[in-house]
Design an enzyme around this catalytic site. Structure first.
Site, PDB file in Angstrom:
ATOM      1  N   HIS A 182     -14.321  46.446  -8.174  1.00 61.91           N
ATOM      2  CA  HIS A 182     -14.144  46.103  -9.587  1.00 61.91           C
ATOM      3  C   HIS A 182     -15.160  46.869 -10.443  1.00 61.91           C
ATOM      4  CE1 HIS A 182     -13.231  43.149 -12.906  1.00 61.91           C
ATOM      5  NE2 HIS A 182     -14.439  43.543 -13.283  1.00 61.91           N
ATOM      6  N   GLU A 183     -16.427  46.823 -10.031  1.00 61.69           N
ATOM      7  CA  GLU A 183     -17.465  47.487 -10.814  1.00 61.69           C
ATOM      8  C   GLU A 183     -17.301  49.003 -10.805  1.00 61.69           C
ATOM      9  OE1 GLU A 183     -19.299  45.749 -12.663  1.00 61.69           O
ATOM     10  OE2 GLU A 183     -18.831  43.811 -11.774  1.00 61.69           O
ATOM     11  N   HIS A 232     -14.913  50.172 -13.317  1.00 63.91           N
ATOM     12  CA  HIS A 232     -15.460  50.251 -14.671  1.00 63.91           C
ATOM     13  C   HIS A 232     -16.128  51.606 -14.905  1.00 63.91           C
ATOM     14  CE1 HIS A 232     -14.441  46.285 -15.844  1.00 63.91           C
ATOM     15  NE2 HIS A 232     -15.297  45.662 -15.078  1.00 63.91           N
TER      16      HIS A 232
END
Length: 758
Positions: free
Chosen positions: A505-506, A509
């Site tokens: 997820h990170e 980003h």
């Protein structure tokens, strides 16, 4: 809360979505109006998890740093695991949600005087807890000052015969008052002002409660009411008046409390009273008049030092922080300094007592930095980083992992996942390279050994909030020397399995910020983009790992939001369910059903044309897809969400099968052990970055790159040599002209594919 793309200058001011998070997780009952920054801590042990649901955060300083920045960033609270058993069971939360759902607001807003008190006493605790969400006229009718005075007087009456349990509904009365202060804090123009009448009534009610003999019982039955009453002190801004209660609870704590989660919670809530008290004008004079609360804090931390490193260690570290916070007052420094120093001497920068040491050190660094030599806390952030983050690993030319305790195998596992995600990401978004002016060519991945280590160290080292599941710091991508990083931790609750929580997820980003979103975090937030930013990070994380997103699929069956509404999601107007679950659903639907619209939207994002993107969402699309999205939600909840977008680039079309080109691939690549499959491509002048990926097939192919000649194991400028065929290279500022690539057969391979994009 990774915060999506935080400018470094804002990193020390981070809090986000506190109210939304608490609403979504069922934590509303814990919040005083002033304690709006008290987001729940992470997911560690059973007791710690339960504590997070109902009490002040484990790191109250982190909350204070965040309290004024709700619009700056977003942190990945939803990316934490759910509360585990122990403390408040999951079944209790489920019952609470069910009770809240059946609670009738009109039962409270239509009554006054004794009828209102009777209604409150007859309602369930969870029903009263749901009143924290009231808005508009309902808020005014329920919580106008005259209503609150009535209920505060009822507390005084009930407290006179308080039996040490909820048989007289003391908990509901306390919780109603807390809800009133909370709602009035956020809606003062609607509810109206609170004045001297309420102040007098609430003091009478709290005086009577804390004077009741059974308010000192050490039991779950009393603790459930006591914990809420302690927080009500802060809700009513009566922090100075009840310092005696704080001292009594801290001095009275012993091992008999440990059998009751609620009693532990009551003790921990005293730190909210202290922390928030500093914002009240009468607090410092009260402490100056009787500074024994400082001795109480030091004694508590010293006497209970053995708790550090265990599931109740937060009680000790919070005591240290709240003691250290008094260093901000010159008039109290002579008293506070030696007490702080004594606790620093009883703890150390790493090991079992680190949480106490770091919390105290952070206070000295913030409030008495000129005397850092006295405390032994000079150059604090750098000392912590050097002592804790001792593992440095180059994953690829664009990824560096800095960790606390990862093994060689764990580093390889994490690196392989990250590098494989590059190709997946580019295949989904079909970008043409980094957005203009983005120089974030490398990412630093920081991994702490556990959520507890993250909460202990990350805030001080990086100046961030730690009551979350990880954080991405983008900085200014146009600035020379800028170093983007995301800060994460190992998920200790899944051990012996290995997982870095929110890793994919990170990392999404970072990739999204570099290849899809022009400029820095602030630029991307000028119009609502959260549905994409968070929804896409969720989408890639789950689809890349081939994991079903059950929470989102469950939400689909509720049909809570129209697609056009989700396009308006911001960090201010949404809870975590809308941000993450519904963001995922919106992104997945658009990728699968309206790819052309999404491509047009991303083109606007990449150019920084935020108003143009907004026009596409709200005018070109508008409500046109709402009905179809609603039907898709039904199908998705029934198990037919459709196939996720398959990230593939088209085949290269050059006659020479060795020729690659922009955003295309060569598939079916093979070579026998010790031999090569060679490729080349022409790169135009001014190209900022070139991404090369190898995927699929059998065997073990290593990827080599050379900017000026055929790439081999003896002649290369970059290589990726992990096991298998999933390899990625990102080349910054490749030379203009022909560039060369090869797959070397470490073990004979077949069916591989090579993709290039720039």
């Amino acid at each position: 809360m990774r915060t999506f793309r935080i400018p470094f200058a804002s990193a020390t001011r981070t809090l986000t979505l506190l109210l939304s998070f608490c609403l979504a997780l069922g934590f509303l009952g814990a919040l005083a109006p002033g304690a709006r920054a008290a987001a729940p801590a992470g997911p560690p042990t059973a007791a710690g998890q339960a504590k997070a649901a109902k009490s002040a955060p484990r790191s109250t300083e982190a909350a204070e740093r965040r309290k004024d920045a709700a619009r700056e960033v977003r942190a990945d609270a939803s990316k934490r695991p759910p509360l585990a058993s122990g403390g408040e069971p999951a079944a209790v939360r489920a019952q609470a949600l069910a009770a809240a759902a059946t609670c009738n607001t009109a039962d409270f807003t239509s009554r006054t005087g004794s009828a209102l008190v009777t209604q409150i006493k007859s309602a369930s605790v969870d029903c009263v807890n749901s009143l924290f969400t009231l808005k508009g006229n309902d808020a005014k009718l329920a919580f106008t000052e005259s209503q609150m005075v009535t209920v505060a007087n009822a507390l005084r009456t009930v407290a006179a015969g308080y039996p040490g349990d909820d048989s007289t509904s003391a908990t509901q009365i306390v919780l109603y008052l807390r809800a009133g202060y909370f709602v009035q804090w956020y809606n003062p123009d609607v509810v109206g002002p609170y004045g001297s009448s309420l102040k007098s009534a609430i003091e009478g009610g709290l005086d009577a409660f804390f004077a009741a003999p059974h308010a000192q019982d050490v039991s779950d039955a009393n603790g459930a009411t006591l914990a809420e009453a302690v927080t009500l002190i802060d809700s009513a801004a009566e922090n100075a008046r009840y310092l005696g209660v704080v001292k009594r609870l801290l001095a009275g704590y012993n091992s008999s409390y440990d059998a009751s989660w609620w009693m532990l919670n009551a003790v921990n809530n005293t730190y909210t009273v202290l922390w928030r008290g500093h914002q009240n004008s009468d607090f410092l004079p009260a402490v100056q008049a009787d500074p024994s609360v400082l001795d109480t804090l030091q004694s508590f931390a010293s006497r209970n030092n053995a708790l550090l490193g265990g599931d109740k260690g937060y009680l000790v570290s919070n005591a240290g922080r709240e003691l250290g916070r008094f260093l901000q007052y010159p008039a109290l420094q002579a008293k506070t300094r030696p007490l702080v120093k004594s606790l620093l001497d009883q703890s150390s920068i790493t090991g079992r007592t680190a949480a106490l040491w770091v919390g105290l050190a952070e206070m000295t660094d913030g409030y008495d930095k000129a005397n850092c030599a006295y405390y032994g806390t000079c150059d604090l952030a750098n000392r912590l980083r050097a002592a804790v983050l001792t593992v440095n690993y180059t994953c690829s030319s664009s990824i560096r992992i800095v960790a606390q305790a990862l093994t060689a195998d764990q580093l390889t596992t994490a690196c392989t996942s990250l590098k494989g995600q590059d190709a997946y990401f580019h295949g989904v978004v079909r970008d043409a390279g980094a957005v203009a002016g983005d120089n974030n060519t490398t990412i630093e991945v920081v991994v702490f050994h556990s959520s507890s280590d993250y909460q202990t160290y990350a805030g001080t080292i990086f100046g961030i909030s730690t009551d979350n599941g990880g954080m991405y710091l983008e900085g200014d991508p146009a600035a020379a020397g800028n170093q983007p990083r995301f800060v994460a931790y190992e998920a200790e609750w899944v051990r012996p399995d290995f997982q870095i929580w929110n890793l994919n997820h990170e990392y999404t980003h970072y990739l999204d910020g570099r290849f899809d979103m022009y400029g820095d975090f602030d630029a991307g937030m000028v119009t609502p983009t959260v549905w994409w930013v968070e929804g896409f990070a969720e989408y890639v994380s789950y689809s890349y790992r081939n994991v079903e997103y059950t929470d989102a699929i469950t939400q689909a069956g509720l049909h809570t939001y129209a697609l056009s509404t989700l396009f308006d999601t911001t960090y201010d107007n949404a809870d975590q369910t809308r941000v993450y679950n519904w963001g995922y659903l919106a992104v997945r639907y658009m990728l699968q059903s309206h790819r052309a619209d999404l491509d047009a939207l991303l083109a606007k994002y990449r150019a920084g044309d935020w108003n143009g993107a907004r026009t596409i969402l709200k005018t070109t699309i508008g409500t046109r897809y709402d009905a179809d999205f609603n039907a898709w939600l039904t199908a998705c909840n029934g198990g037919n969400c459709g196939a996720p977008t398959v990230p593939t680039a088209p085949e290269c079309t050059g006659a020479d099968t060795r020729q690659l080109d922009r955003n295309c691939r060569r598939s079916g690549v093979a070579a026998t052990t010790g031999n090569y499959a060679y490729f080349y491509l022409y790169v135009p002048a001014g190209t900022g970055s070139l991404t090369i990926t190898a995927t699929g097939g059998t065997g073990n192919a290593d990827l080599y790159y050379n900017g000026g000649a055929w790439a081999t194991t003896g002649s290369y400028t970059a290589r990726s040599t992990t096991g298998g065929n999933n390899e990625t290279l990102t080349i910054s500022n490749p030379p203009a002209g022909y560039n060369y690539i090869s797959l070397y057969a470490q073990q004979g391979f077949t069916g591989a594919a090579v993709t290039t994009s720039y």
